[in-house]
Design an enzyme around this catalytic site. Structure first.
Site, PDB file in Angstrom:
ATOM      1  CB  THR A 261     -77.363 -10.483  -1.908  1.00 24.80           C
ATOM      2  OG1 THR A 261     -77.208  -9.868  -0.628  1.00 24.80           O
ATOM      3  CG2 THR A 261     -76.966  -9.504  -3.004  1.00 24.80           C
ATOM      4  CB  CYS A 262     -80.560 -12.407   2.243  1.00 24.46           C
ATOM      5  SG  CYS A 262     -79.315 -11.574   3.216  1.00 24.46           S
ATOM      6  CG  PHE A 263     -84.573 -12.981   0.414  1.00 28.14           C
ATOM      7  CD1 PHE A 263     -84.872 -13.952   1.354  1.00 28.14           C
ATOM      8  CD2 PHE A 263     -84.488 -11.662   0.826  1.00 28.14           C
ATOM      9  CE1 PHE A 263     -85.107 -13.613   2.672  1.00 28.14           C
ATOM     10  CE2 PHE A 263     -84.721 -11.309   2.145  1.00 28.14           C
ATOM     11  CZ  PHE A 263     -85.027 -12.285   3.074  1.00 28.14           C
TER      12      PHE A 263
END
Length: 102
Positions: free
Chosen positions: A89-91
Protein backbone atom coordinates in the site's frame (compact mmCIF):
# COMPACT_ATOMS: atom_id res chain seq x y z
CA UNK A 1 -21.10 12.90 0.59
CA UNK A 2 -20.08 9.77 2.42
CA UNK A 3 -20.04 6.11 1.55
CA UNK A 4 -18.36 4.22 -1.25
CA UNK A 5 -16.65 6.33 -3.90
CA UNK A 6 -17.54 5.93 -7.54
CA UNK A 7 -14.67 4.13 -9.26
CA UNK A 8 -14.07 5.08 -12.89
CA UNK A 9 -12.63 1.87 -14.32
CA UNK A 10 -11.51 3.60 -17.53
CA UNK A 11 -9.56 6.18 -15.49
CA UNK A 12 -8.07 3.44 -13.33
CA UNK A 13 -6.95 1.50 -16.42
CA UNK A 14 -5.42 4.60 -18.06
CA UNK A 15 -3.49 5.39 -14.88
CA UNK A 16 -2.04 1.96 -14.14
CA UNK A 17 1.61 1.15 -14.80
CA UNK A 18 3.07 -2.32 -15.35
CA UNK A 19 6.34 -3.90 -14.20
CA UNK A 20 7.14 -7.22 -15.86
CA UNK A 21 3.82 -7.15 -17.68
CA UNK A 22 2.48 -5.27 -20.67
CA UNK A 23 -1.15 -4.32 -21.28
CA UNK A 24 -1.37 -7.05 -23.94
CA UNK A 25 -0.33 -9.94 -21.68
CA UNK A 26 -3.14 -12.49 -21.10
CA UNK A 27 -3.08 -12.08 -17.30
CA UNK A 28 -3.55 -8.32 -17.63
CA UNK A 29 -6.37 -8.73 -20.16
CA UNK A 30 -8.08 -11.20 -17.79
CA UNK A 31 -7.55 -8.81 -14.86
CA UNK A 32 -9.40 -5.99 -16.64
CA UNK A 33 -12.13 -8.35 -17.90
CA UNK A 34 -12.76 -9.52 -14.34
CA UNK A 35 -12.83 -5.95 -13.02
CA UNK A 36 -15.47 -5.03 -15.62
CA UNK A 37 -17.77 -7.50 -13.83
CA UNK A 38 -17.13 -5.98 -10.38
CA UNK A 39 -19.67 -3.83 -8.61
CA UNK A 40 -18.62 -0.34 -7.55
CA UNK A 41 -18.27 -1.65 -3.99
CA UNK A 42 -15.96 -4.43 -5.17
CA UNK A 43 -13.84 -1.91 -7.11
CA UNK A 44 -13.61 0.36 -4.07
CA UNK A 45 -12.43 -2.59 -1.99
CA UNK A 46 -9.81 -3.45 -4.60
CA UNK A 47 -8.57 0.16 -4.57
CA UNK A 48 -8.40 -0.04 -0.77
CA UNK A 49 -6.48 -3.34 -0.97
CA UNK A 50 -3.90 -1.80 -3.32
CA UNK A 51 -3.62 1.71 -1.85
CA UNK A 52 -4.73 1.39 1.77
CA UNK A 53 -7.70 3.72 1.21
CA UNK A 54 -10.89 3.62 -0.84
CA UNK A 55 -10.71 7.40 -1.31
CA UNK A 56 -9.98 8.49 -4.85
CA UNK A 57 -8.64 11.98 -5.56
CA UNK A 58 -11.18 14.36 -7.11
CA UNK A 59 -8.82 14.71 -10.08
CA UNK A 60 -8.84 10.93 -10.61
CA UNK A 61 -6.29 8.16 -10.39
CA UNK A 62 -3.55 10.22 -12.06
CA UNK A 63 -3.32 12.24 -8.82
CA UNK A 64 -3.21 9.22 -6.50
CA UNK A 65 -0.66 9.70 -3.73
CA UNK A 66 1.96 7.21 -2.65
CA UNK A 67 4.67 7.21 -0.04
CA UNK A 68 6.70 9.90 -1.83
CA UNK A 69 3.99 11.97 -3.52
CA UNK A 70 1.98 11.28 -6.68
CA UNK A 71 2.18 7.60 -7.57
CA UNK A 72 -0.05 5.66 -9.93
CA UNK A 73 -1.17 2.13 -9.22
CA UNK A 74 1.33 -0.37 -10.57
CA UNK A 75 0.88 -4.05 -11.30
CA UNK A 76 4.03 -6.11 -10.82
CA UNK A 77 4.56 -9.57 -12.23
CA UNK A 78 4.79 -12.28 -9.59
CA UNK A 79 5.96 -15.66 -10.90
CA UNK A 80 4.56 -17.61 -7.92
CA UNK A 81 1.39 -18.87 -9.60
CA UNK A 82 0.39 -20.88 -6.52
CA UNK A 83 -0.20 -17.72 -4.45
CA UNK A 84 -2.82 -15.01 -4.21
CA UNK A 85 -2.15 -11.43 -5.29
CA UNK A 86 -0.37 -9.24 -2.73
CA UNK A 87 -0.30 -5.49 -2.27
CA UNK A 88 2.18 -2.92 -1.03
CA UNK A 89 0.00 0.00 0.00
CA UNK A 90 2.88 2.44 0.52
CA UNK A 91 3.69 2.12 -3.18
CA UNK A 92 0.16 1.57 -4.61
CA UNK A 93 1.49 -1.74 -5.91
CA UNK A 94 -0.30 -4.97 -6.75
CA UNK A 95 1.82 -8.11 -7.15
CA UNK A 96 -0.21 -10.19 -9.58
CA UNK A 97 0.84 -13.81 -10.18
CA UNK A 98 1.31 -14.82 -13.80
CA UNK A 99 -1.57 -17.30 -13.72
CA UNK A 100 -1.79 -19.76 -16.63
CA UNK A 101 -5.60 -19.44 -16.91
CA UNK A 102 -8.30 -16.92 -16.15
Amino acid sequence: MSGMPSVDLKDLKQNTDYQGYSPTDPVIKWYWEILEEYTNEDLARLVQFITGTSKIPLEGFSKLQGMHGPQKISIHKDCHIDQLPKSHTCFNQLDLPNYPTK
